[in-house]
Write a protein that holds these residues in place. Sequence first.
Motif, PDB file in Angstrom:
ATOM      1  N   THR A  35      39.697  38.600  27.268  1.00  0.00           N
ATOM      2  CA  THR A  35      39.485  37.619  26.308  1.00  0.00           C
ATOM      3  C   THR A  35      38.412  36.639  26.397  1.00  0.00           C
ATOM      4  N   SER A  36      38.079  36.024  27.433  1.00  0.00           N
ATOM      5  CA  SER A  36      37.046  35.232  27.848  1.00  0.00           C
ATOM      6  C   SER A  36      35.701  35.649  27.349  1.00  0.00           C
ATOM      7  N   LEU A  37      35.473  36.911  27.569  1.00  0.00           N
ATOM      8  CA  LEU A  37      34.167  37.542  27.064  1.00  0.00           C
ATOM      9  C   LEU A  37      34.093  37.609  25.895  1.00  0.00           C
ATOM     10  N   HIS A  38      35.147  38.032  25.162  1.00  0.00           N
ATOM     11  CA  HIS A  38      34.984  38.127  23.768  1.00  0.00           C
ATOM     12  C   HIS A  38      34.697  36.911  23.144  1.00  0.00           C
ATOM     13  N   LEU A  39      35.295  35.743  23.778  1.00  0.00           N
ATOM     14  CA  LEU A  39      35.053  34.444  23.257  1.00  0.00           C
ATOM     15  C   LEU A  39      33.538  34.100  23.241  1.00  0.00           C
ATOM     16  N   LEU A  40      33.050  34.175  24.624  1.00  0.00           N
ATOM     17  CA  LEU A  40      31.514  33.905  25.037  1.00  0.00           C
ATOM     18  C   LEU A  40      30.652  34.832  23.988  1.00  0.00           C
ATOM     19  N   LYS A  41      31.018  35.996  23.919  1.00  0.00           N
ATOM     20  CA  LYS A  41      30.039  36.871  23.301  1.00  0.00           C
ATOM     21  C   LYS A  41      30.091  36.748  21.872  1.00  0.00           C
ATOM     22  N   ALA A  42      31.091  36.030  21.136  1.00  0.00           N
ATOM     23  CA  ALA A  42      30.937  35.840  19.818  1.00  0.00           C
ATOM     24  C   ALA A  42      29.932  34.850  19.491  1.00  0.00           C
ATOM     25  N   GLY A  43      29.190  34.343  20.208  1.00  0.00           N
ATOM     26  CA  GLY A  43      27.952  33.514  20.098  1.00  0.00           C
ATOM     27  C   GLY A  43      28.016  32.339  19.960  1.00  0.00           C
ATOM     28  N   ALA A 108      45.607  33.144  23.813  1.00  0.00           N
ATOM     29  CA  ALA A 108      44.501  32.096  23.427  1.00  0.00           C
ATOM     30  C   ALA A 108      44.660  30.699  24.421  1.00  0.00           C
ATOM     31  N   MET A 109      46.112  30.477  24.565  1.00  0.00           N
ATOM     32  CA  MET A 109      46.228  29.244  25.212  1.00  0.00           C
ATOM     33  C   MET A 109      45.773  29.136  26.719  1.00  0.00           C
ATOM     34  N   TYR A 110      46.379  30.393  27.365  1.00  0.00           N
ATOM     35  CA  TYR A 110      45.829  30.664  28.863  1.00  0.00           C
ATOM     36  C   TYR A 110      44.447  30.942  28.970  1.00  0.00           C
ATOM     37  N   THR A 111      43.737  31.619  28.089  1.00  0.00           N
ATOM     38  CA  THR A 111      42.473  31.647  28.036  1.00  0.00           C
ATOM     39  C   THR A 111      41.609  30.544  28.236  1.00  0.00           C
ATOM     40  N   GLY A 112      42.039  29.592  27.434  1.00  0.00           N
ATOM     41  CA  GLY A 112      41.354  28.086  27.454  1.00  0.00           C
ATOM     42  C   GLY A 112      41.616  27.831  28.711  1.00  0.00           C
ATOM     43  N   ASP A 113      42.868  27.704  29.358  1.00  0.00           N
ATOM     44  CA  ASP A 113      43.181  26.960  30.750  1.00  0.00           C
ATOM     45  C   ASP A 113      42.333  27.823  31.706  1.00  0.00           C
ATOM     46  N   TYR A 114      42.252  29.060  31.466  1.00  0.00           N
ATOM     47  CA  TYR A 114      41.438  29.674  32.698  1.00  0.00           C
ATOM     48  C   TYR A 114      39.906  29.417  32.404  1.00  0.00           C
ATOM     49  N   ILE A 115      39.531  29.223  31.131  1.00  0.00           N
ATOM     50  CA  ILE A 115      38.038  28.654  31.232  1.00  0.00           C
ATOM     51  C   ILE A 115      37.663  27.567  31.594  1.00  0.00           C
ATOM     52  N   TYR A 116      38.636  26.547  31.517  1.00  0.00           N
ATOM     53  CA  TYR A 116      38.540  25.173  31.977  1.00  0.00           C
ATOM     54  C   TYR A 116      38.400  25.307  33.457  1.00  0.00           C
TER      55      TYR A 116
ATOM     56  N   LYS B 137      39.826  26.272  42.362  1.00  0.00           N
ATOM     57  CA  LYS B 137      40.348  27.590  42.496  1.00  0.00           C
ATOM     58  C   LYS B 137      42.017  27.803  42.125  1.00  0.00           C
ATOM     59  N   ALA B 138      42.677  26.666  42.694  1.00  0.00           N
ATOM     60  CA  ALA B 138      44.156  26.741  42.239  1.00  0.00           C
ATOM     61  C   ALA B 138      44.468  26.975  40.687  1.00  0.00           C
ATOM     62  N   MET B 139      43.749  26.001  40.048  1.00  0.00           N
ATOM     63  CA  MET B 139      44.126  26.080  38.740  1.00  0.00           C
ATOM     64  C   MET B 139      43.565  27.513  38.229  1.00  0.00           C
ATOM     65  N   VAL B 140      42.735  28.068  38.703  1.00  0.00           N
ATOM     66  CA  VAL B 140      42.230  29.240  37.921  1.00  0.00           C
ATOM     67  C   VAL B 140      43.173  30.165  38.334  1.00  0.00           C
ATOM     68  N   GLN B 141      43.751  30.353  39.529  1.00  0.00           N
ATOM     69  CA  GLN B 141      44.801  31.320  39.992  1.00  0.00           C
ATOM     70  C   GLN B 141      46.050  31.070  39.104  1.00  0.00           C
ATOM     71  N   MET B 142      46.422  29.720  38.918  1.00  0.00           N
ATOM     72  CA  MET B 142      47.707  29.537  38.102  1.00  0.00           C
ATOM     73  C   MET B 142      47.609  30.214  36.725  1.00  0.00           C
ATOM     74  N   SER B 143      46.396  29.729  35.937  1.00  0.00           N
ATOM     75  CA  SER B 143      46.391  30.373  34.572  1.00  0.00           C
ATOM     76  C   SER B 143      46.440  31.860  34.665  1.00  0.00           C
ATOM     77  N   ILE B 144      45.828  32.561  35.715  1.00  0.00           N
ATOM     78  CA  ILE B 144      45.795  34.048  35.826  1.00  0.00           C
ATOM     79  C   ILE B 144      47.483  34.422  36.090  1.00  0.00           C
TER      80      ILE B 144
END
Lengths: 324, 324
Positions: A35-43, A108-116, B137-144
Amino acid sequence: MKLLDIFGLLKKDMDYIEKELYRSVQGEQKLLSETSLHLLKAGGKRLRPVFVLLGGKFGTYDIERLKLVAVPLELIHSASLVHDDVIDNAATRRGKPTVKSKWDNRIAMYTGDYIYGKALEMTAGLSDPAIHRILAKAMVQMSIGEMEQIRDFFNTGQSVRNYLLRIRRKTALLIAVSCQLGALATRAPEHVSSLLYTYGYNVGMAFQIQDDVLDLVGTEKQLGKPPGSDMKQGNITLPVLYALQEPNLREPLLEEITRVQHEEGRASASDAIGMIRQSQGIAKAEALADRYMKKALDALDQLPNIKTTKNLRDIAHFVVKRTH
Amino acid sequence: MKLLDIFGLLKKDMDYIEKELYRSVQGEQKLLSETSLHLLKAGGKRLRPVFVLLGGKFGTYDIERLKLVAVPLELIHSASLVHDDVIDNAATRRGKPTVKSKWDNRIAMYTGDYIYGKALEMTAGLSDPAIHRILAKAMVQMSIGEMEQIRDFFNTGQSVRNYLLRIRRKTALLIAVSCQLGALATRAPEHVSSLLYTYGYNVGMAFQIQDDVLDLVGTEKQLGKPPGSDMKQGNITLPVLYALQEPNLREPLLEEITRVQHEEGRASASDAIGMIRQSQGIAKAEALADRYMKKALDALDQLPNIKTTKNLRDIAHFVVKRTH
């Protein structure tokens, strides 16, 4: 990435940033990587990294240090977009399906959290506390700006000042910080990073105003989405506020906006847009954008007269596209 | 905050952390301050700050430094809860209305983003890059972990290992990091912070398993919500996976779970829960929780035998409540 046609000098480094951007979100979790790559590759114009690298030209340019700011800034911007799309219920962005439409809102919500989180993981590589503080503050201000946008949906009683504060948080601060952090990360003199901040802030304000104007006067082809999208989702922008100040226009325009609101996206906003186009709203908004542009260029005049300063001038003109 | 009845010694400092927690989310934006305060004041055991302060007892205890870790960790936990509530469509948490039900999903999403930002703003006060790296790292792991939870909803084919990896990310890592960062922030010796991490990780695993057991065997009064909530939302927990391993139970239980899934929350999960209660699932899950507990206590045995070590032992027993 037309932006770089203006000046080829960053091409190699921007290609590197682009690769690092993709790499930064790769991880053990397949769906989030996807999902993150999809978002980033959308340009996207990669404006924030461009500003970071140019800011870095005023200090001891070091792409490995600049990367640790440029990639996180683009990630933070991207994470805010994917959360925005949930709120706006957007099906496409830049002509491609959004994460929320290709997957769903929760993803989408967790994709945002992950990217943050990934953005922070990367900045953790920099030990300068000022950089962390500036980035964290920008994130807080962005979330406040987003919240204000929701709060102000269809609020035709809001002031121009209100609008300006909102776009400051939503857009201008992150661009200001991009310019500033490029300088800070390469240990440019304090007054330089501060002038770059002023430049970025004013370019950001002018850019957002002009972007809001474009949504009213652009064609679907220019915009990559139907014009009037802001109005339909309740985002009351500067030209609308100015148009509402015209006594003969105020009542019919209010009525049209209320209709758009009540028909919840099924109604066309074209009558409202027609009224605004006929008002002084567009011209007045563009005049204010020009004032911000002038302030941005004034800041450049105080910077050392190197090639980068000229590049920043070109970029400002490129980003703040006039409609006529 | 019954947890602190066990040991009064932290009372004053925990009161201070509580105040700082409220203060940290106050800001110029009224609605975000209000939603954030609502979330924080709905309570919680404040486990993560307690672990930070106790970890801090192994170094040069300094509440002002510990605060810069304890408050952000509780904020990160709270932000993840408010995003969780959006996903789970939860109306109440700890008996109080959730942000998403008192306001709406969009507001809940930005409240989470705002609180994450505020957490980072506060940690920016610490210049130790290791601390930033560990938190990010903890934040990333949590969102995963959160994403895996969505992915695995109603997935009755998942392995026990899959479940363990998920709760590790969702719960155990942040507790591990809380214990570790308390020690790191007060410059305790490396082997101490590493043992505290091991302790926290294993307590966290035992806690989450026991929490998942409680959702199946507890009463509505004990839980503050109807039992079987996990099952109804599709969260397949350890006792369920163990019950599914019993040949005579497998088919009827699968059928019940499919029914619960298809009736989307309108159906009662009580038949499925009845089957699980009659299986060896509860006992086997508790046995695994015990093994994690033992590992946690083993780590404590290697720590200096100070009063805090005893407190950590008491806390482990308090947090990992046995049901019988």
